[in-house]
Write a protein that holds these residues in place. Sequence first.
Motif, PDB file in Angstrom:
ATOM      1  N   VAL A  97      44.529  -9.441  66.967  1.00  0.00           N
ATOM      2  CA  VAL A  97      45.072 -10.804  67.010  1.00  0.00           C
ATOM      3  C   VAL A  97      43.924 -11.793  67.174  1.00  0.00           C
ATOM      4  O   VAL A  97      43.844 -12.802  66.463  1.00  0.00           O
ATOM      5  N   GLU A  98      43.005 -11.494  68.089  1.00  0.00           N
ATOM      6  CA  GLU A  98      41.880 -12.392  68.341  1.00  0.00           C
ATOM      7  C   GLU A  98      40.962 -12.506  67.122  1.00  0.00           C
ATOM      8  O   GLU A  98      40.498 -13.599  66.786  1.00  0.00           O
ATOM      9  N   ARG A  99      40.718 -11.378  66.441  1.00  0.00           N
ATOM     10  CA  ARG A  99      39.855 -11.418  65.247  1.00  0.00           C
ATOM     11  C   ARG A  99      40.489 -12.243  64.139  1.00  0.00           C
ATOM     12  O   ARG A  99      39.806 -13.016  63.461  1.00  0.00           O
ATOM     13  N   TYR A 100      41.783 -12.091  63.922  1.00  0.00           N
ATOM     14  CA  TYR A 100      42.450 -12.892  62.897  1.00  0.00           C
ATOM     15  C   TYR A 100      42.461 -14.363  63.278  1.00  0.00           C
ATOM     16  O   TYR A 100      42.285 -15.240  62.427  1.00  0.00           O
ATOM     17  N   TYR A 101      42.647 -14.662  64.559  1.00  0.00           N
ATOM     18  CA  TYR A 101      42.615 -16.049  65.016  1.00  0.00           C
ATOM     19  C   TYR A 101      41.226 -16.650  64.773  1.00  0.00           C
ATOM     20  O   TYR A 101      41.104 -17.771  64.269  1.00  0.00           O
ATOM     21  N   GLU A 102      40.187 -15.894  65.127  1.00  0.00           N
ATOM     22  CA  GLU A 102      38.819 -16.372  64.914  1.00  0.00           C
ATOM     23  C   GLU A 102      38.538 -16.578  63.424  1.00  0.00           C
ATOM     24  O   GLU A 102      37.908 -17.570  63.039  1.00  0.00           O
ATOM     25  N   ALA A 103      38.995 -15.659  62.581  1.00  0.00           N
ATOM     26  CA  ALA A 103      38.813 -15.794  61.140  1.00  0.00           C
ATOM     27  C   ALA A 103      39.535 -17.031  60.618  1.00  0.00           C
ATOM     28  O   ALA A 103      38.996 -17.791  59.805  1.00  0.00           O
ATOM     29  N   GLU A 104      40.749 -17.250  61.107  1.00  0.00           N
ATOM     30  CA  GLU A 104      41.521 -18.421  60.677  1.00  0.00           C
ATOM     31  C   GLU A 104      40.801 -19.706  61.056  1.00  0.00           C
ATOM     32  O   GLU A 104      40.662 -20.620  60.238  1.00  0.00           O
ATOM     33  N   MET A 105      40.307 -19.776  62.280  1.00  0.00           N
ATOM     34  CA  MET A 105      39.604 -20.978  62.734  1.00  0.00           C
ATOM     35  C   MET A 105      38.317 -21.201  61.943  1.00  0.00           C
ATOM     36  O   MET A 105      38.000 -22.328  61.574  1.00  0.00           O
ATOM     37  N   ALA A 106      37.576 -20.136  61.662  1.00  0.00           N
ATOM     38  CA  ALA A 106      36.338 -20.257  60.902  1.00  0.00           C
ATOM     39  C   ALA A 106      36.615 -20.750  59.487  1.00  0.00           C
ATOM     40  O   ALA A 106      35.913 -21.639  58.978  1.00  0.00           O
ATOM     41  N   VAL A 107      37.639 -20.205  58.853  1.00  0.00           N
ATOM     42  CA  VAL A 107      37.986 -20.623  57.489  1.00  0.00           C
ATOM     43  C   VAL A 107      38.431 -22.075  57.488  1.00  0.00           C
ATOM     44  O   VAL A 107      38.067 -22.852  56.600  1.00  0.00           O
ATOM     45  N   LEU A 108      39.188 -22.472  58.500  1.00  0.00           N
ATOM     46  CA  LEU A 108      39.611 -23.876  58.590  1.00  0.00           C
ATOM     47  C   LEU A 108      38.421 -24.810  58.784  1.00  0.00           C
ATOM     48  O   LEU A 108      38.467 -25.975  58.383  1.00  0.00           O
ATOM     49  N   ASP A 109      37.350 -24.285  59.381  1.00  0.00           N
ATOM     50  CA  ASP A 109      36.121 -25.067  59.551  1.00  0.00           C
ATOM     51  C   ASP A 109      35.257 -25.056  58.294  1.00  0.00           C
ATOM     52  O   ASP A 109      34.158 -25.589  58.288  1.00  0.00           O
ATOM     53  N   GLY A 110      35.734 -24.402  57.233  1.00  0.00           N
ATOM     54  CA  GLY A 110      35.018 -24.392  55.969  1.00  0.00           C
ATOM     55  C   GLY A 110      34.040 -23.252  55.795  1.00  0.00           C
ATOM     56  O   GLY A 110      33.244 -23.253  54.865  1.00  0.00           O
ATOM     57  N   LYS A 111      34.064 -22.286  56.681  1.00  0.00           N
ATOM     58  CA  LYS A 111      33.143 -21.164  56.601  1.00  0.00           C
ATOM     59  C   LYS A 111      33.770 -20.005  55.837  1.00  0.00           C
ATOM     60  O   LYS A 111      34.978 -19.867  55.779  1.00  0.00           O
ATOM     61  N   ALA A 112      32.924 -19.147  55.271  1.00  0.00           N
ATOM     62  CA  ALA A 112      33.377 -17.891  54.678  1.00  0.00           C
ATOM     63  C   ALA A 112      33.236 -16.825  55.766  1.00  0.00           C
ATOM     64  O   ALA A 112      32.297 -16.838  56.543  1.00  0.00           O
ATOM     65  N   VAL A 113      34.184 -15.908  55.829  1.00  0.00           N
ATOM     66  CA  VAL A 113      34.218 -14.904  56.880  1.00  0.00           C
ATOM     67  C   VAL A 113      34.219 -13.515  56.262  1.00  0.00           C
ATOM     68  O   VAL A 113      34.960 -13.270  55.305  1.00  0.00           O
ATOM     69  N   GLN A 114      33.406 -12.610  56.807  1.00  0.00           N
ATOM     70  CA  GLN A 114      33.437 -11.205  56.407  1.00  0.00           C
ATOM     71  C   GLN A 114      34.437 -10.511  57.304  1.00  0.00           C
ATOM     72  O   GLN A 114      34.310 -10.553  58.522  1.00  0.00           O
ATOM     73  N   PHE A 115      35.441  -9.890  56.699  1.00  0.00           N
ATOM     74  CA  PHE A 115      36.496  -9.249  57.486  1.00  0.00           C
ATOM     75  C   PHE A 115      36.946  -8.018  56.733  1.00  0.00           C
ATOM     76  O   PHE A 115      37.447  -8.124  55.621  1.00  0.00           O
ATOM     77  N   GLY A 116      36.742  -6.857  57.317  1.00  0.00           N
ATOM     78  CA  GLY A 116      37.158  -5.618  56.672  1.00  0.00           C
ATOM     79  C   GLY A 116      36.428  -5.362  55.365  1.00  0.00           C
ATOM     80  O   GLY A 116      37.010  -4.847  54.424  1.00  0.00           O
TER      81      GLY A 116
END
Length: 72
Positions: A10-29
């Motif tokens: 849950v925390e990782r998905y929340y962090e990914a969501e916040m990063a993407v909303l900030d305009g960043k690309a996220v490496q996930f899985g």
Amino acid sequence: MAISKTQQMVERYYEAEMAVLDGKAVQFGGRTLTMESLKEIRAGREYWEKRLSAEQAQAKGLNLHYSLAEFK
């Protein structure tokens, strides 16, 4: 109290969501997620939040598999 794998997800998905909303690309899985992936990220977070709720309810001895009937 140890954090469960479900809580970590849950925390990782929340962090990914916040990063993407900030305009960043996220490496996930092993994948790169961007703003176009926001719907997928949110669906994943919701899935893990439901699993976490079920785990917490089970730990409290609650049964989430019930129905409500309304009689008029």
